[in-house]
Write an enzyme that holds these catalytic residues in place. Structure first.
Site, mmCIF file in Angstrom:
data_model
loop_
_atom_site.group_PDB
_atom_site.id
_atom_site.type_symbol
_atom_site.label_atom_id
_atom_site.label_comp_id
_atom_site.label_asym_id
_atom_site.label_seq_id
_atom_site.Cartn_x
_atom_site.Cartn_y
_atom_site.Cartn_z
ATOM 1 N NE ARG A 15 -1.878 -1.854 3.539
ATOM 2 C CZ ARG A 15 -2.453 -1.863 4.773
ATOM 3 N NH1 ARG A 15 -3.826 -1.783 5.218
ATOM 4 N NH2 ARG A 15 -1.507 -2.432 5.520
ATOM 5 C CE LYS A 75 0.998 -2.484 9.217
ATOM 6 N NZ LYS A 75 -0.143 -2.631 10.237
ATOM 7 C CE1 TYR A 94 -5.592 2.217 10.577
ATOM 8 C CE2 TYR A 94 -4.515 1.779 8.138
ATOM 9 C CZ TYR A 94 -5.619 2.145 9.067
ATOM 10 O OH TYR A 94 -6.713 2.003 8.194
ATOM 11 C CD GLU A 118 -3.737 3.019 15.387
ATOM 12 O OE1 GLU A 118 -2.828 2.774 16.431
ATOM 13 O OE2 GLU A 118 -3.560 3.456 14.317
ATOM 14 C CG ASP A 199 -20.221 -7.939 20.388
ATOM 15 O OD1 ASP A 199 -19.249 -7.631 19.488
ATOM 16 O OD2 ASP A 199 -20.441 -7.030 21.180
ATOM 17 C CB SER A 221 -18.485 -12.561 24.350
ATOM 18 O OG SER A 221 -17.062 -12.859 24.348
ATOM 19 C CG LEU A 241 -10.947 -2.182 18.032
ATOM 20 C CD1 LEU A 241 -9.390 -2.104 17.777
ATOM 21 C CD2 LEU A 241 -11.437 -1.159 16.919
ATOM 22 C CB ALA A 269 -7.132 -8.672 17.336
ATOM 23 C CG ASP A 271 -1.921 -4.637 12.966
ATOM 24 O OD1 ASP A 271 -0.855 -4.970 12.820
ATOM 25 O OD2 ASP A 271 -2.591 -4.408 12.155
ATOM 26 C CG ASN A 301 1.303 -6.309 6.183
ATOM 27 O OD1 ASN A 301 1.199 -7.531 6.447
ATOM 28 N ND2 ASN A 301 1.816 -5.851 5.123
ATOM 29 C CG MET A 302 -4.534 -10.110 7.518
ATOM 30 S SD MET A 302 -6.113 -10.607 8.396
ATOM 31 C CE MET A 302 -7.033 -11.279 7.149
#
Length: 371
Positions: A15, A75, A94, A118, A199, A221, A241, A269, A271, A301-302
């Site tokens: 990217r 990134k 990010y 983020e 959740d 959850s 998140l 998650a 990252d 970094n999908m």
């Protein structure tokens, strides 16, 4: 203002911080944009494309960092990039600092003003600059899971996501009903998998039930519920998140022993430290490792694997903020927009986002110049 766009140097990251179209709009607003040569090659944007948009092509990253006032990336800065930052500069990218204390300390040492995509918010309390990458990562997570399940690829269970008539589909558990979890569910349902979303926010589970017309199952959850469902799952997608904070570890190492051999964990998650106890970052070059017979896909970094889609989706959201920072200067822009100010993570040598400071046990201080 001089805006710098260096080429991304993280492994398998294609990217780029700004598209030619975003550059053209920024130049129309009276700013100078300098772009490192070949920065856009991953999105098929040539140096000539950037020059046609009004950018100046710079030979090296060192020159970009030396001359720019605002640096726009995708990134988190690598160690060599942190060392190039100066106190008068603003970094917009990010960061994901809660899982990376060395980076946080390096940014503090630089003295630069560092704004994290983020944690920028909007009027609804959402995370607009994280949303497009969460959408991409959620959809990619299901694709990755379908591939990992194939015996021929990585030694997975040999299960087809949607099954066939007379053979049950894969059982997919998604932890987190936010943006990435919802998009993962959408793709998994499209593949005809058996999907359950966990959740802790009951109104969100009710929304998902309506959104998917009952095509997915929802579950509150709780650790005991998660433990039971994980043991029966073919795929578990971690999509939890907590803004700015480390992800909670919802799947423990002991749970792996109860899972089916060849089952797949996908940690969106990662990252933020990952939501599986056994997770560790992987790359697109070597995306999967096996522990206790369970496949782990933890690429940090999908969206970098689909750089055109990701870069354009990201620029759609970041460009207004880039223009705001350039038009007003970073301090005025941050003071005028409390939602942008939520993105401020490092300034004046301190961590300025309290959750990050607490997670990393580093000093927190709100800048004196910030309202």
């Amino acid at each position: 203002m001089i805006i710098g766009v260096p080429k991304e140097i993280k492994v398998e990251e294609y990217r780029v911080g700004m598209t030619p179209e975003a550059v053209a709009e920024t130049v129309r607003n009276g700013h100078e944009v300098i772009v490192e040569t070949n920065a856009g090659i991953g999105i098929e944007a040539s140096d000539a494309d950037y020059e046609a948009a009004g950018a100046k092509i710079i030979a090296t990253a060192e020159e970009v960092f030396e001359n720019a006032e605002l640096i726009v990336k995708v990134k988190e800065p690598q160690a060599i990039e942190c060392a190039r930052l100066k106190p008068h500069q603003t970094l917009f990218t990010y960061l994901h600092l809660a899982a990376d204390k060395p980076q946080a300390e390096a940014l503090m040492k630089s003295g630069a003003t560092c704004i994290a995509y983020e944690t920028v918010t909007d009027h609804q309390g959402r995370l607009p600059l994280l949303m497009p990458m969460s959408q991409v990562a959620g959809r990619m997570a299901t694709q990755a899971a379908a591939t990992a399940l194939q015996r021929s690829e990585y030694g997975g269970r040999g299960t087809l996501m949607g099954g066939v008539p007379g053979v049950r589909p894969a059982k997919v558990i998604i932890l987190g009903g936010g943006v990435s979890g919802t998009h993962a569910a959408e793709m998994a349902i499209g593949m005809r998998a058996d999907v359950t979303v966990f959740d802790k926010y009951m109104p969100r589970l009710a929304e998902l039930d309506v959104q998917f017309s009952g095509a997915l199952k929802t579950a509150y959850s709780l650790p005991s519920y998660i433990e039971k469902e994980v043991a029966e799952a073919d795929v578990v997608i971690g999509a939890v998140l907590i803004p700015g904070a480390s992800a909670p570890k919802l799947v423990t190492k002991d749970m792996l022993k109860t899972m089916k051999p060849g089952a797949v964990l996908i940690d969106i998650a990662i990252d933020q430290g990952g939501c599986f106890e056994t997770s560790r970052p992987t790359t697109h070059q070597d995306p999967i490792f096996v522990e206790d017979g369970i496949l782990h896909y933890c690429v940090a970094n999908m969206p970098g694997a689909v750089p055109r889609t990701s870069t354009y989706a990201l620029n759609n959201m970041t460009l207004p903020f880039i223009l705001n920072l350039a038009n007003k200067g970073s301090k005025k822009a941050l003071n005028d927009d409390r939602h942008l100010a939520e993105g401020l993570n490092v300034a004046d040598g301190f961590i300025t986002y309290e959750t990050v400071a607490n997670d990393l046990d580093l000093p927190y201080k709100k800048p004196e110049w910030l309202n």
